[in-house]
Scaffold this motif. Structure first.
Motif, PDB file in Angstrom:
ATOM      1  N   ALA A 135       0.633  -1.669   0.048  1.00 45.23           N
ATOM      2  CA  ALA A 135      -0.101  -0.112   0.019  1.00 45.23           C
ATOM      3  C   ALA A 135       1.106   1.168   0.237  1.00 45.23           C
ATOM      4  O   ALA A 135       0.108   2.276  -0.135  1.00 45.23           O
ATOM      5  CB  ALA A 135      -0.756  -0.112   1.327  1.00 45.23           C
ATOM      6  N   VAL A 136       2.175   1.443   0.508  1.00 46.37           N
ATOM      7  CA  VAL A 136       2.889   2.303   0.612  1.00 46.37           C
ATOM      8  C   VAL A 136       3.513   2.851  -0.575  1.00 46.37           C
ATOM      9  O   VAL A 136       4.341   4.025  -0.819  1.00 46.37           O
ATOM     10  CB  VAL A 136       4.171   2.410   1.839  1.00 46.37           C
ATOM     11  N   VAL A 137       4.075   1.839  -1.632  1.00 48.29           N
ATOM     12  CA  VAL A 137       4.470   1.582  -2.744  1.00 48.29           C
ATOM     13  C   VAL A 137       3.503   3.270  -4.163  1.00 48.29           C
ATOM     14  O   VAL A 137       4.946   3.771  -3.785  1.00 48.29           O
ATOM     15  CB  VAL A 137       4.838   0.956  -3.697  1.00 48.29           C
ATOM     16  N   PRO A 138       2.845   3.496  -3.807  1.00 45.23           N
ATOM     17  CA  PRO A 138       2.495   4.701  -4.714  1.00 45.23           C
ATOM     18  C   PRO A 138       2.993   5.874  -4.577  1.00 45.23           C
ATOM     19  O   PRO A 138       3.864   6.275  -4.850  1.00 45.23           O
ATOM     20  CB  PRO A 138       1.507   4.498  -4.807  1.00 45.23           C
ATOM     21  N   ALA A 139       3.227   5.935  -2.915  1.00 51.71           N
ATOM     22  CA  ALA A 139       3.316   7.091  -3.057  1.00 51.71           C
ATOM     23  C   ALA A 139       4.631   7.384  -2.176  1.00 51.71           C
ATOM     24  O   ALA A 139       5.689   8.068  -2.995  1.00 51.71           O
ATOM     25  CB  ALA A 139       2.631   6.921  -0.917  1.00 51.71           C
ATOM     26  N   LEU A 140       5.862   6.019  -2.532  1.00 52.08           N
ATOM     27  CA  LEU A 140       7.302   5.815  -2.070  1.00 52.08           C
ATOM     28  C   LEU A 140       7.618   6.378  -3.845  1.00 52.08           C
ATOM     29  O   LEU A 140       8.587   7.124  -4.154  1.00 52.08           O
ATOM     30  CB  LEU A 140       7.522   4.650  -1.905  1.00 52.08           C
ATOM     31  N   LEU A 141       7.013   6.061  -4.885  1.00 50.00           N
ATOM     32  CA  LEU A 141       7.365   6.486  -5.957  1.00 50.00           C
ATOM     33  C   LEU A 141       7.366   7.409  -6.484  1.00 50.00           C
ATOM     34  O   LEU A 141       7.512   7.861  -7.099  1.00 50.00           O
ATOM     35  CB  LEU A 141       6.490   5.125  -7.087  1.00 50.00           C
ATOM     36  N   ASP A 142       5.762   8.298  -4.870  1.00 48.71           N
ATOM     37  CA  ASP A 142       5.514   9.616  -5.827  1.00 48.71           C
ATOM     38  C   ASP A 142       6.925  10.745  -4.735  1.00 48.71           C
ATOM     39  O   ASP A 142       7.488  11.651  -5.683  1.00 48.71           O
ATOM     40  CB  ASP A 142       4.790  10.217  -5.308  1.00 48.71           C
ATOM     41  N   VAL A 143       7.359  10.009  -4.274  1.00 49.63           N
ATOM     42  CA  VAL A 143       8.317  10.364  -3.401  1.00 49.63           C
ATOM     43  C   VAL A 143       9.632  10.905  -4.335  1.00 49.63           C
ATOM     44  O   VAL A 143      10.161  12.000  -4.202  1.00 49.63           O
ATOM     45  CB  VAL A 143       8.629  10.861  -2.002  1.00 49.63           C
ATOM     46  N   VAL A 144       9.651   9.913  -4.611  1.00 49.75           N
ATOM     47  CA  VAL A 144      10.932   9.965  -4.662  1.00 49.75           C
ATOM     48  C   VAL A 144      11.341  10.203  -7.023  1.00 49.75           C
ATOM     49  O   VAL A 144      11.989  11.156  -6.580  1.00 49.75           O
ATOM     50  CB  VAL A 144      11.543   8.273  -5.642  1.00 49.75           C
ATOM     51  N   ASP A 145       9.982   9.788  -7.501  1.00 48.60           N
ATOM     52  CA  ASP A 145      10.068  11.465  -8.841  1.00 48.60           C
ATOM     53  C   ASP A 145       9.613  12.924  -8.308  1.00 48.60           C
ATOM     54  O   ASP A 145      10.013  14.005  -9.201  1.00 48.60           O
ATOM     55  CB  ASP A 145       8.360  10.897  -9.789  1.00 48.60           C
TER      56      ASP A 145
END
Length: 129
Positions: free
Chosen positions: A92-102
């Motif tokens: 569930a945290v992967v989309p937010a992780l990808l957002d912060v990386v981008d």
């Protein structure tokens, strides 16, 4: 730290964002490998405060609290390398992780990764934001 040791030349002179720093071993290793700037971050405010104490010993190193799901907490800068180690325990945290990386990875930046399908050391950004 093994990743940083094996790819030490890739961190020299680069700006590094460490996500989920915990005790800060990855960030300290990047600093030791010659990174020009290291921002260690964690969701836990107490850990981020403890990281500030570590930062006092290293030039170019600082710490902050970042909530991946709240872009108001994001840093106001981009980085050459975004580093994370064991940061996503739940899908569930992967989309937010990808957002912060981008949001933080410079256009010509690299993701440092290790794990399934990962590999060792920084890799150039692939795909679009």
């Amino acid at each position: 730290t093994c990743l940083v040791q094996r790819a030490a030349g890739a961190f020299a002179g680069r700006r590094v964002l460490e996500l989920g720093s915990g005790l800060g071993l990855g960030g300290v290793s990047c600093c030791g490998a010659g990174a020009s700037r290291v921002l260690m971050t964690d969701f836990d405010a107490d850990l981020a405060a403890a990281l500030e104490k570590t930062c006092e010993a290293y030039a170019g190193m600082s710490a902050a609290t970042i909530d991946w799901a709240d872009n108001a907490t994001y840093a106001d800068e981009t980085f050459d390398v975004v580093l994370g180690t064991d940061v996503a325990y739940e899908d569930a945290v992967v989309p937010a992780l990808l957002d912060v990386v981008d949001a933080h990875l410079a256009d010509d930046g690299a993701r440092a990764r290790r794990g399934k399908g990962g590999g060792d050391g920084p890799s150039e950004r692939t795909g679009s934001r």
